[in-house]
Design an enzyme around this catalytic site. Structure first.
Site, PDB file in Angstrom:
ATOM      1  N   ASN A  97      37.765 -18.138 -83.449  1.00 35.31           N
ATOM      2  CA  ASN A  97      36.914 -17.580 -82.387  1.00 35.31           C
ATOM      3  C   ASN A  97      36.690 -16.081 -82.566  1.00 35.31           C
ATOM      4  O   ASN A  97      35.935 -15.469 -81.831  1.00 35.31           O
ATOM      5  CB  ASN A  97      37.488 -17.879 -80.989  1.00 35.31           C
ATOM      6  CG  ASN A  97      38.677 -17.002 -80.641  1.00 35.31           C
ATOM      7  OD1 ASN A  97      39.338 -16.443 -81.517  1.00 35.31           O
ATOM      8  ND2 ASN A  97      38.966 -16.880 -79.361  1.00 35.31           N
ATOM      9  N   ASP A 124      42.548 -17.545 -78.670  1.00 34.46           N
ATOM     10  CA  ASP A 124      42.638 -18.295 -77.400  1.00 34.46           C
ATOM     11  C   ASP A 124      44.095 -18.531 -76.986  1.00 34.46           C
ATOM     12  O   ASP A 124      44.489 -18.232 -75.859  1.00 34.46           O
ATOM     13  CB  ASP A 124      41.951 -19.660 -77.528  1.00 34.46           C
ATOM     14  CG  ASP A 124      40.443 -19.548 -77.397  1.00 34.46           C
ATOM     15  OD1 ASP A 124      39.973 -18.548 -76.835  1.00 34.46           O
ATOM     16  OD2 ASP A 124      39.746 -20.474 -77.854  1.00 34.46           O
ATOM     17  N   GLY A 149      41.532 -30.591 -76.994  1.00 34.88           N
ATOM     18  CA  GLY A 149      40.312 -29.936 -77.489  1.00 34.88           C
ATOM     19  C   GLY A 149      40.642 -28.560 -78.030  1.00 34.88           C
ATOM     20  O   GLY A 149      41.824 -28.240 -78.272  1.00 34.88           O
ATOM     21  N   LYS A 177      32.681 -22.604 -84.185  1.00 35.77           N
ATOM     22  CA  LYS A 177      34.092 -22.249 -84.401  1.00 35.77           C
ATOM     23  C   LYS A 177      34.710 -22.888 -85.654  1.00 35.77           C
ATOM     24  O   LYS A 177      35.620 -22.329 -86.247  1.00 35.77           O
ATOM     25  CB  LYS A 177      34.926 -22.640 -83.182  1.00 35.77           C
ATOM     26  CG  LYS A 177      34.732 -21.721 -81.990  1.00 35.77           C
ATOM     27  CD  LYS A 177      35.628 -22.193 -80.850  1.00 35.77           C
ATOM     28  CE  LYS A 177      35.752 -21.146 -79.775  1.00 35.77           C
ATOM     29  NZ  LYS A 177      36.687 -21.564 -78.719  1.00 35.77           N
TER      30      LYS A 177
HETATM   31  P1  NDP Z   1      36.787 -29.254 -75.698  1.00 36.73           P
HETATM   32  O1  NDP Z   1      35.498 -29.945 -75.413  1.00 36.73           O
HETATM   33  O2  NDP Z   1      37.147 -28.891 -77.084  1.00 36.73           O
HETATM   34  O3  NDP Z   1      38.003 -30.143 -75.115  1.00 36.73           O
HETATM   35  C1  NDP Z   1      37.942 -30.704 -73.824  1.00 36.73           C
HETATM   36  C2  NDP Z   1      39.238 -31.454 -73.544  1.00 36.73           C
HETATM   37  O4  NDP Z   1      39.208 -31.903 -72.195  1.00 36.73           O
HETATM   38  C3  NDP Z   1      39.429 -32.690 -74.421  1.00 36.73           C
HETATM   39  O5  NDP Z   1      40.796 -32.845 -74.691  1.00 36.73           O
HETATM   40  C4  NDP Z   1      38.921 -33.809 -73.497  1.00 36.73           C
HETATM   41  O6  NDP Z   1      39.527 -35.060 -73.774  1.00 36.73           O
HETATM   42  C5  NDP Z   1      39.403 -33.314 -72.158  1.00 36.73           C
HETATM   43  N1  NDP Z   1      38.640 -33.864 -71.036  1.00 36.73           N
HETATM   44  C6  NDP Z   1      37.401 -33.484 -70.638  1.00 36.73           C
HETATM   45  N2  NDP Z   1      37.024 -34.208 -69.559  1.00 36.73           N
HETATM   46  C7  NDP Z   1      38.054 -35.051 -69.274  1.00 36.73           C
HETATM   47  C8  NDP Z   1      38.279 -36.035 -68.276  1.00 36.73           C
HETATM   48  N3  NDP Z   1      37.362 -36.300 -67.343  1.00 36.73           N
HETATM   49  N4  NDP Z   1      39.450 -36.720 -68.277  1.00 36.73           N
HETATM   50  C9  NDP Z   1      40.402 -36.431 -69.212  1.00 36.73           C
HETATM   51  N5  NDP Z   1      40.238 -35.510 -70.196  1.00 36.73           N
HETATM   52  C10 NDP Z   1      39.082 -34.830 -70.220  1.00 36.73           C
HETATM   53  O7  NDP Z   1      36.759 -27.951 -74.762  1.00 36.73           O
HETATM   54  P2  NDP Z   1      37.604 -26.591 -74.936  1.00 36.73           P
HETATM   55  O8  NDP Z   1      38.983 -26.930 -75.335  1.00 36.73           O
HETATM   56  O9  NDP Z   1      36.823 -25.635 -75.746  1.00 36.73           O
HETATM   57  O10 NDP Z   1      37.580 -26.040 -73.428  1.00 36.73           O
HETATM   58  C11 NDP Z   1      38.401 -26.657 -72.443  1.00 36.73           C
HETATM   59  C12 NDP Z   1      38.483 -25.731 -71.242  1.00 36.73           C
HETATM   60  O11 NDP Z   1      39.139 -24.520 -71.627  1.00 36.73           O
HETATM   61  C13 NDP Z   1      37.141 -25.309 -70.657  1.00 36.73           C
HETATM   62  O12 NDP Z   1      37.257 -25.347 -69.244  1.00 36.73           O
HETATM   63  C14 NDP Z   1      36.989 -23.881 -71.126  1.00 36.73           C
HETATM   64  O13 NDP Z   1      36.192 -23.110 -70.241  1.00 36.73           O
HETATM   65  C15 NDP Z   1      38.438 -23.415 -71.093  1.00 36.73           C
HETATM   66  N6  NDP Z   1      38.716 -22.257 -71.932  1.00 36.73           N
HETATM   67  C16 NDP Z   1      39.331 -21.206 -71.337  1.00 36.73           C
HETATM   68  C17 NDP Z   1      39.643 -20.084 -72.044  1.00 36.73           C
HETATM   69  C18 NDP Z   1      40.294 -18.951 -71.335  1.00 36.73           C
HETATM   70  O14 NDP Z   1      40.383 -17.881 -71.923  1.00 36.73           O
HETATM   71  N7  NDP Z   1      40.795 -19.138 -70.120  1.00 36.73           N
HETATM   72  C19 NDP Z   1      39.320 -19.972 -73.497  1.00 36.73           C
HETATM   73  C20 NDP Z   1      38.728 -21.162 -74.060  1.00 36.73           C
HETATM   74  C21 NDP Z   1      38.427 -22.256 -73.279  1.00 36.73           C
HETATM   75  P3  NDP Z   1      38.975 -36.009 -74.985  1.00 36.73           P
HETATM   76  O15 NDP Z   1      39.592 -35.469 -76.228  1.00 36.73           O
HETATM   77  O16 NDP Z   1      39.463 -37.358 -74.615  1.00 36.73           O
HETATM   78  O17 NDP Z   1      37.470 -35.889 -74.951  1.00 36.73           O
END
Ligand code: NDP
Length: 257
Positions: free
Chosen positions: A64, A79, A105, A43
């Protein structure tokens, strides 16, 4: 969806290794593909290979979707747009609202930036890695002029009292981690808040269940997924997407019927 609209397009999934991305983008040009979607890990890496970016994709810093306009490759990010359309479908507008997002994220970033571009009053980012949240808040203020702040995530913390829209933008609750929910004080959620989740494999995540128990309106992540697909469809074909067919297919895919 293409078939339902009588359009002669195909949507294929193709695995591309990281080192092959430049060749794959060249293939998009050589084969005259109308467009592509990209996902992890491409991406961000794709950006220097494109000719142009939409305003949102440029601020988000990730693409994306690519649209091939007569050989000119334009990067877009659908998104956050999908989430905003899903909000609107559920009677929720972001204009003048305080949107609080858990996570910083890719998905959270796209939603926060689009909300700012759509006229949100304030954006609050609550992220485990506070520097990432801060960088996002600063980008939003700097690039859109919308007030934005980042809060460190302390376990069991309340959400701000003036929250209008609360979004779980983290991957907490994503399959197979379906028993988890973000650690916040759910008693701080009030019936006047709208609460949404990006996680789409479960239409009633534990996060949404807890918010509903507080009397809040909830919007699940399936709508965001279907709507961003619909935005892509329109960008590539110029035709409105057959949303019902797409939603039904998604539900069947995730065994939600
Ligand atoms: P990223 O890996 O880019 O970001 C993940 C985020 O979640 C980060 O901010 C991370 O925090 C946080 N995180 C993960 N685990 C924990 C935890 N245990 N405690 C606190 N914070 C946590 O992933 P994406 O943004 O790409 O995806 C995130 C979600 O969005 C996924 O479930 C994905 O399937 C969903 N999604 C849904 C879409 C839809 O159309 N509905 C489209 C795109 C994504 P840190 O920065 O501290 O690591």
């Amino acid at each position: 969806a293409f078939e339902a609209k009588g359009l002669d397009y195909r949507y294929l999934t193709i695995r591309v290794r990281q080192e092959d991305l430049p060749a794959a983008i060249q293939a998009v040009r050589a084969f005259g593909m109308r467009g592509i979607n990209l996902t992890i890990p491409h991406k961000i890496a794709v950006i220097p290979l494109l000719d142009e970016l939409s305003q949102a994709a440029e601020i988000i810093g990730a693409v994306n979707t690519v649209i091939n306009e007569n050989g000119r490759l334009i990067g877009e990010n659908t998104d956050g747009k999908g989430m905003l359309v899903s909000f609107a479908e559920n009677g929720c507008q972001v204009k003048d609202k305080h949107l609080v997002i858990l996570g910083a994220g890719g998905a959270a970033r796209a939603i926060a930036v689009e909300a700012a571009l759509a006229g949100a009053r304030k954006i609050t980012v609550i992220n485990r890695t506070v520097e990432k949240g801060r960088e996002l808040a600063e980008t939003i203020t700097c690039r859109t002029g919308v007030e934005a702040q980042a809060l460190p995530w302390t376990l069991g913390m309340p959400v701000p009292g003036d929250t209008d829209i609360l979004v779980n933008g983290t991957s907490i609750g994503l399959y197979p981690d379906v028993g988890s929910r973000p650690e916040i004080d759910y008693n701080s959620i009030t019936p006047r808040m709208v609460v949404s989740d990006v996680v789409f494999n479960d239409p009633n995540t534990r996060f949404l269940q807890a918010a509903a128990a507080q009397g809040a309106q909830t919007i699940n992540g399936l709508g965001m997924l279907a709507q961003q697909g619909a935005v892509n469809f329109k960008l590539w074909t110029g035709v409105e997407a057959p949303l019902q067919i797409m939603e039904d297919t998604l539900k069947a895919e995730f065994g939600l019927d």
